[in-house]
Enzyme design. Structure first.
Site, mmCIF file in Angstrom:
data_model
loop_
_atom_site.group_PDB
_atom_site.id
_atom_site.type_symbol
_atom_site.label_atom_id
_atom_site.label_comp_id
_atom_site.label_asym_id
_atom_site.label_seq_id
_atom_site.Cartn_x
_atom_site.Cartn_y
_atom_site.Cartn_z
ATOM 1 N N LYS A 128 71.539 -3.869 5.592
ATOM 2 C CA LYS A 128 71.093 -4.657 4.431
ATOM 3 C C LYS A 128 70.778 -3.805 3.218
ATOM 4 C CE LYS A 128 69.360 -5.838 8.056
ATOM 5 N NZ LYS A 128 68.508 -6.103 9.215
ATOM 6 N N LYS A 227 67.245 -9.780 2.722
ATOM 7 C CA LYS A 227 68.239 -10.848 2.927
ATOM 8 C C LYS A 227 68.174 -11.891 1.813
ATOM 9 C CE LYS A 227 68.341 -10.160 7.930
ATOM 10 N NZ LYS A 227 67.633 -10.379 9.191
HETATM 11 N N1 LIG Z 1 70.570 -5.380 15.901
HETATM 12 C C1 LIG Z 1 70.675 -6.503 15.229
HETATM 13 O O1 LIG Z 1 70.440 -7.603 15.747
HETATM 14 C C2 LIG Z 1 71.093 -6.474 13.811
HETATM 15 C C3 LIG Z 1 71.177 -5.297 13.111
HETATM 16 N N2 LIG Z 1 71.539 -5.298 11.787
HETATM 17 C C4 LIG Z 1 71.618 -4.024 11.070
HETATM 18 O O2 LIG Z 1 72.690 -3.279 11.629
HETATM 19 C C5 LIG Z 1 72.398 -1.878 11.581
HETATM 20 C C6 LIG Z 1 72.544 -1.285 12.972
HETATM 21 O O3 LIG Z 1 71.679 -1.970 13.850
HETATM 22 P P1 LIG Z 1 71.467 -1.442 15.365
HETATM 23 O O4 LIG Z 1 72.740 -0.943 15.894
HETATM 24 O O5 LIG Z 1 70.733 -2.506 16.061
HETATM 25 O O6 LIG Z 1 70.490 -0.212 15.082
HETATM 26 P P2 LIG Z 1 70.209 1.024 16.034
HETATM 27 O O7 LIG Z 1 68.904 1.563 15.598
HETATM 28 O O8 LIG Z 1 70.433 0.654 17.448
HETATM 29 O O9 LIG Z 1 71.368 2.044 15.632
HETATM 30 C C7 LIG Z 1 71.393 2.764 14.436
HETATM 31 C C8 LIG Z 1 72.069 4.078 14.735
HETATM 32 O O10 LIG Z 1 72.224 4.781 13.512
HETATM 33 C C9 LIG Z 1 72.062 6.163 13.801
HETATM 34 N N3 LIG Z 1 71.723 6.871 12.573
HETATM 35 C C10 LIG Z 1 70.545 6.860 11.909
HETATM 36 N N4 LIG Z 1 70.626 7.662 10.814
HETATM 37 C C11 LIG Z 1 71.875 8.189 10.807
HETATM 38 C C12 LIG Z 1 72.551 9.116 9.971
HETATM 39 N N5 LIG Z 1 71.966 9.672 8.902
HETATM 40 N N6 LIG Z 1 73.828 9.452 10.280
HETATM 41 C C13 LIG Z 1 74.439 8.916 11.374
HETATM 42 N N7 LIG Z 1 73.835 8.049 12.201
HETATM 43 C C14 LIG Z 1 72.574 7.687 11.926
HETATM 44 C C15 LIG Z 1 70.945 6.212 14.840
HETATM 45 O O11 LIG Z 1 70.999 7.422 15.583
HETATM 46 C C16 LIG Z 1 71.234 4.989 15.669
HETATM 47 O O12 LIG Z 1 71.995 5.280 16.831
HETATM 48 C C17 LIG Z 1 70.978 -1.761 11.002
HETATM 49 O O13 LIG Z 1 71.098 -1.480 9.628
HETATM 50 C C18 LIG Z 1 70.386 -3.145 11.220
HETATM 51 O O14 LIG Z 1 69.444 -3.487 10.232
HETATM 52 C C19 LIG Z 1 71.904 -6.447 11.138
HETATM 53 C C20 LIG Z 1 71.885 -7.641 11.790
HETATM 54 C C21 LIG Z 1 71.405 -7.775 13.146
HETATM 55 N N1 LIG Z 2 65.908 -6.983 12.778
HETATM 56 C C1 LIG Z 2 66.706 -8.041 12.256
HETATM 57 C C2 LIG Z 2 68.127 -7.841 12.684
HETATM 58 C C3 LIG Z 2 69.056 -8.572 11.833
HETATM 59 O O1 LIG Z 2 69.113 -8.429 10.630
HETATM 60 C C4 LIG Z 2 66.200 -9.374 12.760
HETATM 61 O O2 LIG Z 2 65.406 -9.379 13.687
HETATM 62 O O3 LIG Z 2 66.595 -10.403 12.196
#
Ligand SMILES: NC(=O)C1=CN([C@@H]2O[C@H](COP(=O)(O)OP(=O)(O)OC[C@H]3O[C@@H](n4cnc5c(N)ncnc54)[C@H](O)[C@@H]3O)[C@@H](O)[C@H]2O)C=CC1
Ligand SMILES: N[C@@H](CC=O)C(=O)O
Length: 347
Positions: A128, A227
């Site tokens: 986001k 959002k």
């Molecule tokens: N999990 C969910 O339900 C949802 C997540 N999102 C968004 O999607 C994105 C990913 O979410 P998740 O996979 O759940 O998060 P997560 O925390 O599981 O994964 C993020 C990954 O990014 C890596 N990372 C952090 N800084 C970095 C850098 N400088 N260079 C390379 N890698 C780096 C971390 O090591 C981690 O493995 C986030 O921005 C989150 O806000 C959006 C909608 C829903």
């Molecule tokens: N942390 C967020 C993930 C999606 O944007 C949520 O709980 O809605």
């Protein structure tokens, strides 16, 4: 047959789930979608990075142990995250950016998107920060470089609310919307209705992959505020900054408040609301509201989200679906890639 080369930036819950989907469904996408995906690079701060222009094994990636430097186990892999090399030099056509959301300045994800777009690569992201804080600049950059910048998963995870409103409600004059736009806080409120404590409910949401890296963003409303900026700027032609959206979260609600609401036939919900006024200005807020049981958003429970658009021609149009979840959000990345494929085919 079209094959898109894909690089994954950030390999946490969402991009790992995308690798799993590719491992399981790539063959069926050939007929169903008219393309296949080949992963040519992956980079992650914790796991390291790996590039293979001939294609990496998606199943192997999806099942790689989540241990520090794990990509170094793979041929050509490194224990450090060579983000720039993976984005610019892996031969990818599309960059799937899914690093953590930074609500303050959108970095480093915004720079990752810039590098990709400047180098003629399409970007799909669920992050986001870059859109809420630098959306205008990144959209211009994409246009100048004749590539796509897609971010369906940034609002309501896999529920295709941005594309639906932009495309299918076009012409109906959306004048405002209100919704439950954070899966974690809605899940926490639902679990508290079942008697679970706040901290335990947040821990469950983290374990299920719903919460942000720092769940304060979820429960204090900061995630919904981003959002709101994304949706209002997209659909209400607003020019909102994050600081324009008033914001309070659910952390001050205790089990006593939740129980009192139940006795009164009501429920606490974290509501984001935006309105376009007669003079064209747009106001937006995020706050916990007490909703009576007959309110359309009161029945939305768990990590499900919903948004109700107020339109001139149709009245209220309400959409509900998953608001968080690893596979659900990975689907949003796929839907962005489908959209890119459709516009490439169209052009
Ligand atoms: N999990 C969910 O339900 C949802 C997540 N999102 C968004 O999607 C994105 C990913 O979410 P998740 O996979 O759940 O998060 P997560 O925390 O599981 O994964 C993020 C990954 O990014 C890596 N990372 C952090 N800084 C970095 C850098 N400088 N260079 C390379 N890698 C780096 C971390 O090591 C981690 O493995 C986030 O921005 C989150 O806000 C959006 C909608 C829903
Ligand atoms: N942390 C967020 C993930 C999606 O944007 C949520 O709980 O809605």
């Amino acid at each position: 047959m079209t094959e898109y080369k894909l690089a994954l930036v950030g390999f946490g819950g969402v991009n790992r789930a995308l690798a799993q989907l590719i491992a399981e469904r790539n063959d069926s996408w050939k007929n169903e979608l008219g393309f296949t995906l080949k992963i040519v690079g992956v980079t992650d701060l914790f796991l390291g990075s790996v590039i293979d222009r001939d294609g990496l094994d998606a199943a192997l990636l999806a099942n790689l142990p989540a241990v520090k430097g794990a990509f170094a186990q793979l041929p050509g892999g490194e224990a450090i995250a060579l983000n720039e090399a993976v984005i610019k030099d892996s031969g990818a056509d599309i960059i799937a950016e899914a690093t953590f959301t930074n609500p303050v300045d959108g970095e480093p994800a915004t720079s990752f998107c810039r590098w990709a777009l400047e180098n003629g690569k399409h970007v799909v992201t669920t992050n986001k920060g870059p859109i809420a804080l630098h959306g205008g600049e990144l959209k211009d950059l994409a246009q100048r470089n004749n590539v796509a910048f897609e971010y369906e998963g940034s609002v309501m995870s896999g529920t295709p609310v941005i594309r639906l409103a932009r495309q299918l409600l076009a012409g109906s004059s959306v004048v405002g919307f209100e919704g439950i736009l954070n899966g974690t806080s809605n899940f926490v409120l639902t679990r508290m209705e079942g008697g679970l404590g706040f901290a335990e409910a947040v821990s469950e949401a983290q374990a299920l992959g719903y919460a942000e890296a720092d769940p304060t963003a979820d429960v204090e409303g900061h995630d919904v505020r981003l959002k709101m900026v994304i949706l209002a700027n997209e659909l209400l032609d607003a020019k909102l900054n994050v600081s324009d959206v008033s914001c309070s979260g659910i952390s001050s609600l205790g089990l006593g408040d939740i129980e009192k609401a139940r006795q009164d036939g009501a429920r606490w919900k974290l509501i984001g609301a935006a309105t376009r006024h007669a003079d064209g200005s747009v106001s937006a807020s995020v706050e916990p509201r007490l909703l009576n049981h007959d309110h359309p958003l009161a029945a939305i429970c768990g990590a499900t989200n919903a948004v109700s658009f107020a339109t001139d021609l149709l009245g209220a149009v309400t959409v509900s679906g998953p608001g968080a979840g690893r596979t659900e959000t990975a689907f949003a990345l796929l839907s962005d890639i489908i959209s890119i494929h459709q516009s490439v085919a169209h052009n």
